[in-house]
Design a protein around this motif. Structure first.
Motif, PDB file in Angstrom:
ATOM      1  N   SER A   1       0.842  -1.193   0.000  1.00 42.95           N
ATOM      2  CA  SER A   1       0.000   0.000   0.000  1.00 42.95           C
ATOM      3  C   SER A   1       0.875   1.240   0.000  1.00 42.95           C
ATOM      4  O   SER A   1       2.076   1.174   0.258  1.00 42.95           O
ATOM      5  N   SER A   2       0.276   2.372  -0.282  1.00 39.17           N
ATOM      6  CA  SER A   2       1.024   3.625  -0.314  1.00 39.17           C
ATOM      7  C   SER A   2       1.248   4.129   1.106  1.00 39.17           C
ATOM      8  O   SER A   2       0.665   3.639   2.063  1.00 39.17           O
ATOM      9  N   GLY A   3       2.085   5.148   1.214  1.00 40.37           N
ATOM     10  CA  GLY A   3       2.346   5.729   2.516  1.00 40.37           C
ATOM     11  C   GLY A   3       3.563   5.103   3.179  1.00 40.37           C
ATOM     12  O   GLY A   3       4.257   4.265   2.609  1.00 40.37           O
ATOM     13  N   GLY A   4       3.815   5.510   4.385  1.00 36.36           N
ATOM     14  CA  GLY A   4       4.987   5.042   5.111  1.00 36.36           C
ATOM     15  C   GLY A   4       6.043   6.119   5.152  1.00 36.36           C
ATOM     16  O   GLY A   4       6.327   6.762   4.144  1.00 36.36           O
ATOM     17  N   ASP A   5       6.636   6.324   6.329  1.00 36.25           N
ATOM     18  CA  ASP A   5       7.611   7.395   6.495  1.00 36.25           C
ATOM     19  C   ASP A   5       8.975   6.903   6.946  1.00 36.25           C
ATOM     20  O   ASP A   5       9.868   7.692   7.225  1.00 36.25           O
ATOM     21  N   LEU A   6       9.153   5.584   7.037  1.00 34.17           N
ATOM     22  CA  LEU A   6      10.433   5.040   7.488  1.00 34.17           C
ATOM     23  C   LEU A   6      10.737   3.780   6.688  1.00 34.17           C
ATOM     24  O   LEU A   6       9.950   2.835   6.681  1.00 34.17           O
ATOM     25  N   THR A   7      11.870   3.776   6.002  1.00 33.00           N
ATOM     26  CA  THR A   7      12.296   2.600   5.244  1.00 33.00           C
ATOM     27  C   THR A   7      13.461   1.938   5.958  1.00 33.00           C
ATOM     28  O   THR A   7      14.444   2.602   6.314  1.00 33.00           O
ATOM     29  N   VAL A   8      13.342   0.636   6.179  1.00 37.25           N
ATOM     30  CA  VAL A   8      14.380  -0.108   6.883  1.00 37.25           C
ATOM     31  C   VAL A   8      14.879  -1.238   5.988  1.00 37.25           C
ATOM     32  O   VAL A   8      14.167  -1.713   5.103  1.00 37.25           O
ATOM     33  N   LEU A   9      16.104  -1.654   6.236  1.00 39.85           N
ATOM     34  CA  LEU A   9      16.721  -2.708   5.428  1.00 39.85           C
ATOM     35  C   LEU A   9      17.584  -3.573   6.336  1.00 39.85           C
ATOM     36  O   LEU A   9      18.260  -3.058   7.240  1.00 39.85           O
ATOM     37  N   THR A  10      17.584  -4.872   6.074  1.00 42.35           N
ATOM     38  CA  THR A  10      18.481  -5.775   6.791  1.00 42.35           C
ATOM     39  C   THR A  10      19.165  -6.692   5.802  1.00 42.35           C
ATOM     40  O   THR A  10      18.571  -7.096   4.792  1.00 42.35           O
ATOM     41  N   HIS A  11      20.442  -6.999   6.089  1.00 41.51           N
ATOM     42  CA  HIS A  11      21.216  -7.804   5.158  1.00 41.51           C
ATOM     43  C   HIS A  11      22.296  -8.581   5.911  1.00 41.51           C
ATOM     44  O   HIS A  11      23.111  -7.981   6.623  1.00 41.51           O
ATOM     45  N   ASN A  12      22.264  -9.891   5.769  1.00 42.72           N
ATOM     46  CA  ASN A  12      23.390 -10.718   6.209  1.00 42.72           C
ATOM     47  C   ASN A  12      24.436 -10.616   5.105  1.00 42.72           C
ATOM     48  O   ASN A  12      24.261 -11.159   4.013  1.00 42.72           O
ATOM     49  N   VAL A  13      25.529  -9.923   5.392  1.00 41.07           N
ATOM     50  CA  VAL A  13      26.493  -9.603   4.341  1.00 41.07           C
ATOM     51  C   VAL A  13      27.490 -10.729   4.079  1.00 41.07           C
ATOM     52  O   VAL A  13      28.268 -10.656   3.128  1.00 41.07           O
ATOM     53  N   ASN A  14      27.480 -11.767   4.928  1.00 40.24           N
ATOM     54  CA  ASN A  14      28.361 -12.931   4.764  1.00 40.24           C
ATOM     55  C   ASN A  14      29.796 -12.565   5.132  1.00 40.24           C
ATOM     56  O   ASN A  14      30.425 -11.720   4.488  1.00 40.24           O
ATOM     57  N   ALA A  15      30.312 -13.219   6.143  1.00 42.49           N
ATOM     58  CA  ALA A  15      31.674 -12.941   6.613  1.00 42.49           C
ATOM     59  C   ALA A  15      32.727 -13.204   5.540  1.00 42.49           C
ATOM     60  O   ALA A  15      33.832 -12.658   5.604  1.00 42.49           O
TER      61      ALA A  15
ATOM     62  N   LYS B   1      15.838   8.041  16.875  1.00 44.29           N
ATOM     63  CA  LYS B   1      14.997   9.233  16.981  1.00 44.29           C
ATOM     64  C   LYS B   1      14.522   9.640  15.582  1.00 44.29           C
ATOM     65  O   LYS B   1      15.129  10.455  14.899  1.00 44.29           O
ATOM     66  N   THR B   2      13.408   9.064  15.141  1.00 45.19           N
ATOM     67  CA  THR B   2      12.850   9.372  13.833  1.00 45.19           C
ATOM     68  C   THR B   2      12.032  10.660  13.918  1.00 45.19           C
ATOM     69  O   THR B   2      11.682  11.113  15.025  1.00 45.19           O
ATOM     70  N   PRO B   3      11.698  11.264  12.778  1.00 42.64           N
ATOM     71  CA  PRO B   3      10.867  12.478  12.818  1.00 42.64           C
ATOM     72  C   PRO B   3       9.515  12.267  13.478  1.00 42.64           C
ATOM     73  O   PRO B   3       8.876  13.236  13.928  1.00 42.64           O
ATOM     74  N   ASP B   4       9.067  11.009  13.555  1.00 39.64           N
ATOM     75  CA  ASP B   4       7.760  10.721  14.152  1.00 39.64           C
ATOM     76  C   ASP B   4       7.861  10.129  15.554  1.00 39.64           C
ATOM     77  O   ASP B   4       6.862   9.666  16.103  1.00 39.64           O
ATOM     78  N   GLY B   5       9.059  10.115  16.117  1.00 35.32           N
ATOM     79  CA  GLY B   5       9.203   9.619  17.472  1.00 35.32           C
ATOM     80  C   GLY B   5      10.237   8.523  17.602  1.00 35.32           C
ATOM     81  O   GLY B   5      10.827   8.067  16.616  1.00 35.32           O
ATOM     82  N   GLN B   6      10.453   8.106  18.811  1.00 32.35           N
ATOM     83  CA  GLN B   6      11.453   7.095  19.119  1.00 32.35           C
ATOM     84  C   GLN B   6      10.978   5.712  18.663  1.00 32.35           C
ATOM     85  O   GLN B   6       9.834   5.321  18.890  1.00 32.35           O
ATOM     86  N   VAL B   7      11.894   4.984  18.043  1.00 29.85           N
ATOM     87  CA  VAL B   7      11.630   3.608  17.627  1.00 29.85           C
ATOM     88  C   VAL B   7      12.744   2.718  18.168  1.00 29.85           C
ATOM     89  O   VAL B   7      13.922   3.012  17.962  1.00 29.85           O
ATOM     90  N   ALA B   8      12.366   1.668  18.870  1.00 28.97           N
ATOM     91  CA  ALA B   8      13.350   0.695  19.339  1.00 28.97           C
ATOM     92  C   ALA B   8      13.671  -0.256  18.198  1.00 28.97           C
ATOM     93  O   ALA B   8      12.767  -0.890  17.643  1.00 28.97           O
ATOM     94  N   VAL B   9      14.934  -0.338  17.838  1.00 34.21           N
ATOM     95  CA  VAL B   9      15.361  -1.202  16.741  1.00 34.21           C
ATOM     96  C   VAL B   9      16.274  -2.290  17.297  1.00 34.21           C
ATOM     97  O   VAL B   9      17.284  -1.994  17.939  1.00 34.21           O
TER      98      VAL B   9
END
Length: 306
Positions: A86-100, A179-187
């Motif tokens: 869907s449209s919208g969303g104000d925070l894009t996150v990414l995760t990657h196992n980069v391989n040792a 500290k995102t523009p919309d508030g604190q997010v625990a990551v």
């Protein structure tokens, strides 16, 4: 006519039973339940194979029996094959196992930057390669922290950075408040122990299961309302052994993805073991990215922080 293809019909019913009662298959013997659940969607491949056999055999009985596994599979996974983006969303996150053992960490860093995420989590950071990722990502992500073999890079300030003890004896999980523009997010960033399939021991996943329980307890104790988990969990959302985590969080792929989003192995993805999960946040989109120098695909999600 009705006796023709009885064996095919029996196989179809067995496939249906396996799909229906997979959660009741015991883990006491070689963790067979978790092994089945890791690749559970692929059991559906039996349906088209049996369909071809039933048509060639001209068996009405087998064709009718095939309705059972077809309906059950669609009930379990039909929602994943539709586009829920869907449209919208104000925070894009990414995760990657980069391989040792990644032969091109600089190229992988460039691919990560090109994705344009606001927050990036990397797992399996080799001690010799972590400084290279830090250097390459510095311009795009001014805030970062590396804890053991996992790291977090962000366009927004970090605070409350700490390791998370997942009972491994060394650091493979961390937590930070962003500290995102919309508030604190625990990551949370986590890389759970690997699992192995051994002929004499079955699906060896005991250490991963214990680590998942410890991670689940840490997330349950989190004080912030909005929580994101990024990482390689070495398990799928179907795997009951990850229930301490999956029972309290939503998969972005399941809620807002398009397709299964398999991430491993990168050469021929068969399972989504790289996960983005949220609590107190609304997923808007979730996807996999093109192959890098790693044996895992990067996965990303667009989120709406309340």
């Amino acid at each position: 006519m009705w006796r023709r293809g009885v064996i095919l019909a029996v196989v179809a019913v067995l496939v249906a039973v396996l799909l229906l009662v997979h959660a009741d298959l015991p883990n006491r013997i070689g963790n067979l339940g978790s092994l089945l659940e890791t690749f559970l969607p692929w059991i559906g491949l039996a349906v088209p194979l049996l369909l071809v056999a039933a048509v060639l055999r001209r068996s009405t009985t087998a064709l009718i029996a095939l309705l059972l596994p077809s309906v059950i599979w669609l009930n379990l996974f039909g929602g994943l094959v539709t586009d829920k983006t869907s449209s919208g969303g104000d925070l894009t996150v990414l995760t990657h196992n980069v391989n040792a053992e990644n032969p091109d960490p600089d190229g992988t860093a460039k691919d990560v930057i090109a994705a344009g995420a606001d927050i990036v989590a990397l797992e399996e950071l080799a001690e010799s390669q972590a400084p290279r990722y830090t250097r390459d990502l510095a311009a795009a992500y001014p805030y970062h922290s590396v804890q053991g073999t996992v790291g977090l890079w962000s366009k927004y300030p970090l605070s409350g950075v700490r390791t998370v003890d997942i009972k491994m004896g060394w650091t493979r999980a961390m937590r930070a408040a962003v500290k995102t523009p919309d508030g604190q997010v625990a990551v949370y960033v986590a890389h759970l122990p690997s699992v192995r399939v051994k002929f004499n021991a079955g699906f060896t996943a005991g250490q991963r299961d214990n680590a998942a329980d410890a991670l689940g307890r840490a997330i349950a104790d989190e004080n912030l309302h909005s929580v994101v988990l990024l990482g390689d969990l070495n398990g799928t959302m179907n795997d009951r052994a990850l229930a301490s985590v999956t029972s309290q969080m939503r998969s972005t792929q399941g809620a807002a993805g398009n397709g299964f989003g398999f991430s491993w192995p990168a050469s021929f993805p068969m399972a989504r073991i790289d996960q983005i999960m949220v609590k107190g946040i609304e997923p808007k989109a979730s996807w996999t990215l093109p192959k890098t120098g790693s044996d895992h695909l990067p996965v990303a999600a667009r989120l709406q922080v309340p």
